[in-house]
Scaffold this motif. Structure first.
Motif, mmCIF file in Angstrom:
data_model
loop_
_atom_site.group_PDB
_atom_site.id
_atom_site.type_symbol
_atom_site.label_atom_id
_atom_site.label_comp_id
_atom_site.label_asym_id
_atom_site.label_seq_id
_atom_site.Cartn_x
_atom_site.Cartn_y
_atom_site.Cartn_z
ATOM 1 N N LEU A 309 -27.902 79.212 80.352
ATOM 2 C CA LEU A 309 -29.082 80.058 80.520
ATOM 3 C C LEU A 309 -29.447 80.796 79.235
ATOM 4 C CD1 LEU A 309 -31.310 81.287 82.209
ATOM 5 C CD2 LEU A 309 -29.666 82.963 83.100
ATOM 6 N N THR A 328 -37.532 76.535 82.634
ATOM 7 C CA THR A 328 -36.707 77.742 82.552
ATOM 8 C C THR A 328 -37.524 78.968 82.940
ATOM 9 O OG1 THR A 328 -35.367 76.773 80.775
ATOM 10 C CG2 THR A 328 -35.271 79.162 81.042
ATOM 11 N N ILE A 331 -38.304 79.054 86.779
ATOM 12 C CA ILE A 331 -37.212 79.520 87.640
ATOM 13 C C ILE A 331 -37.038 81.028 87.520
ATOM 14 C CG2 ILE A 331 -34.734 79.372 88.072
ATOM 15 C CD1 ILE A 331 -34.867 76.469 87.164
ATOM 16 N N ILE A 332 -37.173 81.551 86.307
ATOM 17 C CA ILE A 332 -37.088 83.002 86.118
ATOM 18 C C ILE A 332 -38.159 83.704 86.948
ATOM 19 C CG2 ILE A 332 -37.512 84.844 84.433
ATOM 20 C CD1 ILE A 332 -36.065 83.033 82.369
ATOM 21 N N PHE A 378 -29.766 81.226 89.018
ATOM 22 C CA PHE A 378 -30.406 80.185 88.210
ATOM 23 C C PHE A 378 -29.810 78.821 88.550
ATOM 24 C CE2 PHE A 378 -31.293 77.809 84.286
ATOM 25 C CZ PHE A 378 -32.621 78.145 84.058
ATOM 26 N N LYS A 381 -30.898 77.524 92.003
ATOM 27 C CA LYS A 381 -32.255 76.967 91.971
ATOM 28 C C LYS A 381 -32.242 75.536 91.434
ATOM 29 C CE LYS A 381 -35.146 80.146 93.430
ATOM 30 N NZ LYS A 381 -36.096 79.864 94.544
#
Length: 387
Positions: A309, A328, A331-332, A378, A381
């Protein structure tokens, strides 16, 4: 000096020994090769060659009153770079000296279009024996401006024959072959209005939407006769309120998001956060959205080096044929939405994430998660999207 002699001087890179035709002192040199069909004994052709060479050596990435570009487009494009073709080159985040030493300019032709207007065709080519030797074939104009030769985009040459429709606050511009779809135009307005409402954005700027049927047609608007550089289906020039689409229709929510997000913390977002928000708010649950995250899932879940990450957030992940910032950031945004709803998304929009090093700290603050908890979420997901 005859044409053939000058041609070979240029080919072996000795052109720097020649006097600079426009009398400018430049901070570095760029070798500009030319095709044998170009007659450099003709004065206008020779002057235009030096115009282009001097421009490449004048820090074209810098925002200033560049003497090699025409005044009209410098005014039109406000405080931004007047050269449309250069915008995608910023993605490389390297100096023009390095760009044009790696992808060497080769002028294919300098052809007269009309009195005081010539067209320049330039290939950017790598010397190395690689599969992708050509970055782009670029089209530019050279025109007279107050008696001097200056460069001009070919953009207006193309769109002057296109149709346009003002639909509420969107100005659609499209080729004559396209049939305007009012239903999709209204769908676009409905989408923009709904997002502005949930994000509490009052800004209601008008913007232009240049609609093309495919990436190659869109690339011509940027001056790319051969479109490989930053090959994409959509691009937004935020400071000019312009969207370019290669999808062939009036609805492009991902690109709409870049215009909408101007109304909330416009200049303070990191690229990863900007694109993540555009994906999550503009594409959530679509096949394209899921596909991007699925690609990241495959690399992350096998513990591929640099695919942790922190490395992803710092843009240090090894390139594997896709932009990891998009999934990335998506997902955040998902994690923040599930934790805090739209209030969390608004806080993320307003946060100063320009420095990549600050992003994780800001996410911890918004979600209340610590490092271990965020990494766990994270990963969960990615498992979900990878299954």
């Amino acid at each position: 000096m005859n044409k053939i002699s000058l041609f070979f001087l240029i080919q072996i890179g000795l052109v720097a020994l020649l006097s600079n035709a426009m009398g400018q002192s430049n901070p570095y040199t760029v070798t500009v090769n030319i095709s044998g069909r170009i007659d450099t004994t003709e004065k206008n052709t020779r002057d235009i060659y030096y115009l282009f060479k001097n421009y490449l050596e004048s820090r074209p990435d810098s925002l200033y009153d560049n003497p090699y570009w025409n005044n009209k487009e410098k005014r039109e494009r406000q405080s931004g770079n007047p050269a449309i073709f250069y915008t995608p080159l910023y993605e490389y985040n390297i100096s023009p000296k390095r760009i044009f030493n790696t992808w060497k300019p080769f002028i294919l032709s300098i052809e007269k279009l009309e009195l005081n207007k010539y067209k320049i065709r330039v290939a950017l080519i790598k010397d190395e024996a690689e599969p992708d030797k050509i970055l782009t074939i670029l089209n530019l104009n050279a025109i007279r401006d107050n008696g001097n030769w200056v460069l001009e985009n070919t953009f207006h040459d193309i769109v002057k024959s296109w149709e346009s429709v003002n639909y509420k606050y969107i100005n659609y511009v499209y080729p004559k072959s396209h049939s305007f779809n009012q239903i999709l135009a209204q769908k676009s307005i409905d989408f923009c209005d709904s997002i502005k409402k949930v994000l509490d954005i009052k800004l209601n700027d008008t913007f232009s939407f240049y609609l093309s049927d495919n990436p190659d047609e869109m690339g011509l608007l940027f001056g790319y006769e051969f479109y490989y550089l930053n090959y994409t289906t959509g691009l937004t020039t935020k400071w000019l309120n312009q969207i370019f689409s290669a999808k062939g229709n009036e609805f492009y929510p991902h690109e709409f998001m870049h215009i909408i997000l101007k109304g909330i913390g416009n200049d303070s977002r990191n690229y990863l956060i900007e694109e993540g928000l555009a994906c999550f708010l503009g594409e959530f649950n679509t096949p394209r959205y899921k596909s991007r995250i699925s690609k990241l899932s495959k690399d992350y879940l096998v513990n591929k080096p640099t695919y942790d990450l922190e490395s992803l957030v710092l843009n240090k992940a090894e390139n594997n044929g896709y932009q990891s910032a998009y999934p990335t950031g998506s997902i955040i945004a998902e994690i923040i939405y599930e934790s805090r709803g739209y209030s969390g998304i608004i806080e993320l929009c307003k946060a100063d994430t320009r420095k990549s090093e600050d992003i994780l700290r800001i996410i911890y603050k918004i979600t209340g998660l610590n490092k271990k908890g965020l990494v766990k979420k994270f990963r969960e997901k990615l498992i979900l999207y990878g299954s």
